[in-house]
Each structure stands twice: as structure tokens, then as C-alpha cells.
Enzyme design. Structure first.
Site, PDB file in Angstrom:
ATOM      1  N   PRO A   2       0.793  -1.222   0.000  1.00 43.77           N
ATOM      2  CA  PRO A   2       0.000   0.000   0.000  1.00 43.77           C
ATOM      3  C   PRO A   2       0.827   1.274   0.000  1.00 43.77           C
ATOM      4  O   PRO A   2       1.479   1.604   0.979  1.00 43.77           O
ATOM      5  CB  PRO A   2      -0.805  -0.108   1.298  1.00 43.77           C
ATOM      6  CG  PRO A   2      -0.249  -1.253   2.066  1.00 43.77           C
ATOM      7  CD  PRO A   2       0.856  -1.856   1.301  1.00 43.77           C
ATOM      8  N   GLU A   3       0.783   1.984  -1.080  1.00 43.73           N
ATOM      9  CA  GLU A   3       1.225   3.371  -1.109  1.00 43.73           C
ATOM     10  C   GLU A   3      -0.061   4.183  -1.241  1.00 43.73           C
ATOM     11  O   GLU A   3      -1.142   3.624  -1.198  1.00 43.73           O
ATOM     12  CB  GLU A   3       2.206   3.604  -2.275  1.00 43.73           C
ATOM     13  CG  GLU A   3       3.466   2.771  -2.123  1.00 43.73           C
ATOM     14  CD  GLU A   3       4.509   2.996  -3.207  1.00 43.73           C
ATOM     15  OE1 GLU A   3       4.598   4.116  -3.738  1.00 43.73           O
ATOM     16  OE2 GLU A   3       5.243   2.044  -3.518  1.00 43.73           O
TER      17      GLU A   3
END
Length: 296
Positions: A2-3
Site C-alpha cells: 500500500p502506497e
DNA sequence: CCGATTACCTGCACGC
DNA sequence: TGCGTGCAGGTAATCG
């Protein structure tokens, strides 16, 4: 993975089942993730209605009707999935993925919408680098969020602002772009991708694109544009593949995205006519992918 | 102010 | 089949 784009994709995916829903039950199946769960975690959430779901950088914020805000971070391996059943009138079975590994299902929110639709929103995180915290007031003032820099979404991040952020910095561009106090939400993948799009080397001293020269101004403009578009493109791709994803297996989060350079060591550089190839180097202990031929 | 290293934790791909 | 190694999208603390 997750960015920022993945977290935004998760936020949008959770919205239908969570916004306006009452938490009829909450389970914390272990005492901690990266940090211990806050005091009375289950008790304080149970019975609350979630009025809004927000995001700041890579943090999700769930706003409850009594002012309490749950701040969630997915860490490296966190994900949410939604399992929806029928209404309380017409219960029905929850869709269950036999293929899903439930070993690391750490938190379960049992929700009910005003329509009577019930769901289970399940937080899974094998590595447990994720965390959940309470904020009593404005979440942006929470110590965890207070120091965060500018969002790379929208128009705020232009060449002028980027130049001012990088001015005088002696660190490599890669490190500067990963610094959440400057720009909040970029991670290891999108930094490599943005630098490739901008034609700038991750090894460049950050301050050199913040000089008063015409060339430096062009470079800061180009980098700011590359950052904004790579993030916008990824959000657009996440959003579109998400609908599918939800229908087929109820999971939210990680879409398969094809990257220009990330994890493509040895492959030809995708820049037309470049002829170079993608290299992997290590900077501050993490992989960087770039093409030395077209990234200067 | 800077970078490098370590830590946190599990899963997976790889070579032997 | 198993075992060791290195690597993985996150942040934060410590040390020089």
C-alpha cells in the site's frame, strides 16, 4: 503494497459498506498489530456509526458519530476485504472465500447499513506492520499525522513548491521523495516510477533541481508533474480494477499494475528509442529501479 | 542536517 | 522434501 493510490483505492472500496453504517460488533483477535490496540478498542467502537471515511497520505481515517476517529495504517501487508450478507430480514449466508487464508484476520467490523444490509469488514495483515489508533480531535493534529507533507494529489504540488521543498537538500532525490515530511504518500514503487517519467536520476542530489536556473525550474516542473500524474494514473487504475475485484472475490486493495521500471531489473527501458536497460540499485537499504541512459 | 543500519513480522522464491 | 538465504509496497529509533 500500500502506497497512497492503494490506500485511496481501499478507502473507495470500503465506502459503500462502511459510510453510514453502524458497527454492530467489533472483534480484535489479538492484542496488538505493530502497536497494542488502543484502550477499550472494541468497547469504544461498538454501536458507533461511521459517518465518513477519509485518507491522509497512507493513513485511513474512520470518523465515528461521537467524534472518535480511528486512524488505520496498512503497513506493508495490510488489506481489507468485505464480505456481504443479506439484510437482517433476509439474512442469507456470508460469502466465504474458501481460498482466503484467514490466519491473519486480526480485526473484524460487523456493520449494518440503514437499509439493513450487513457486512463484515475484515482487516488482514500477515506481517503486522499495520496499526490502528484513536484520535479524539482533528486527526491531522494527531502526532502520527501532524508532520506529514503535501499530498501529491490535486494541484498543490507544483514545480515551485517542489523546488522549495528540495532546496538545499544534500540527500539523493530518491530519499527526499520517500520522506513523508516533504511529500506524503509516495512509497518505494511510485518514487521509482515518477523519477523515470521525469527523466531524473534517483542518485541526483535533491537540491540541484531547486536552483534558480531555467534548467532546474524545468526539472522541478517536470518532476512535480510526473509525481502527480503517476499517482493519479494509479488511483484511476485501482478504481477501475477494484469494481471487478469486489464482484469476483470481495477483496479490496491490491490491483495488479504494470510498472515501467519497478521490479523490471534487466529489461529494456520503455522510453522510446532509449536503448538502455533497467538497473536495480540499493539506496538507504531499499531497491531503486532506474535507467541510467535516460535518467540524469 | 545526513545516511546507513537495525528492528518490527511473515511469506515466498530461490538454490542446494 | 526440507532448509537456509534474501527479499518484500511500511515507519521509527539509533548511531556515526
Amino acid at each position: 503494497m500500500p502506497e497512497l493510490p492503494e490506500v485511496e483505492t481501499v478507502r473507495r472500496g470500503l465506502q459503500p459498506a462502511l459510510e453510514g453504517a453502524r458497527l454492530v460488533a467489533v472483534e480484535a483477535r489479538r492484542p496488538d498489530l505493530r502497536f497494542p490496540f488502543p484502550e477499550r478498542f472494541v468497547e469504544r467502537l461498538t454501536g458507533r456509526t461511521i459517518t465518513a471515511l477519509g485518507r491522509r497520505a497512507k493513513y485511513l481515517t474512520m470518523h465515528a458519530d461521537d467524534g472518535l476517529v480511528l486512524i488505520c495504517h496498512l503497513g506493508m501487508s495490510g488489506s481489507f476485504r468485505v464480505e456481504t450478507a443479506g439484510t437482517s430480514e433476509m439474512p442469507g449466508e456470508f460469502h466465504h472465500q474458501r481460498s482466503k487464508n484467514e490466519t491473519h484476520d486480526h480485526v473484524v467490523f460487523h456493520t449494518e447499513l440503514p437499509t439493513g444490509e450487513r457486512s463484515r469488514i475484515i482487516f488482514n495483515d500477515p506481517r503486522r506492520f499495520g496499526f490502528m489508533l484513536f484520535s479524539e480531535g482533528v486527526p491531522d493534529e494527531h502526532p502520527m499525522l501532524a508532520g506529514l507533507g503535501v499530498e501529491p494529489t490535486g494541484n498543490a504540488l507544483d514545480g515551485t513548491l517542489l523546488a522549495s521543498l528540495l532546496e538545499g537538500r544534500r540527500s539523493p532525490l530518491k530519499a527526499a521523495l520517500l520522506d513523508q515530511r516533504l511529500i506524503a504518500g509516495l512509497g518505494n514503487i511510485y518514487v521509482s516510477e515518477a523519477l523515470w517519467r521525469a527523466g531524473l536520476s534517483p542518485l541526483r542530489e535533491a537540491g540541484t533541481i531547486a536552483k534558480a536556473s531555467k534548467k532546474a525550474r524545468q526539472q522541478s516542473d517536470r518532476l512535480a508533474g510526473a509525481i502527480r500524474t503517476v499517482i493519479a494514473d494509479a488511483i484511476a487504475a485501482g478504481g477501475s480494477s477494484l469494481r471487478d475485484h469486489v464482484r469476483t472475490d470481495g477483496s479490496l486493495g491490491y490491483f495488479q499494475h504494470s510498472f515501467a521500471v519497478y521490479d523490471r531489473e534487466g529489461e529494456p527501458c520503455p522510453t522510446p528509442g532509449c536503448g538502455g536497460h533497467v538497473e536495480r540499485i540499493v539506496q538507504s537499504g531499499r531497491s531503486t529501479f532506474y535507467c541510467r541512459a535516460c535518467q540524469r
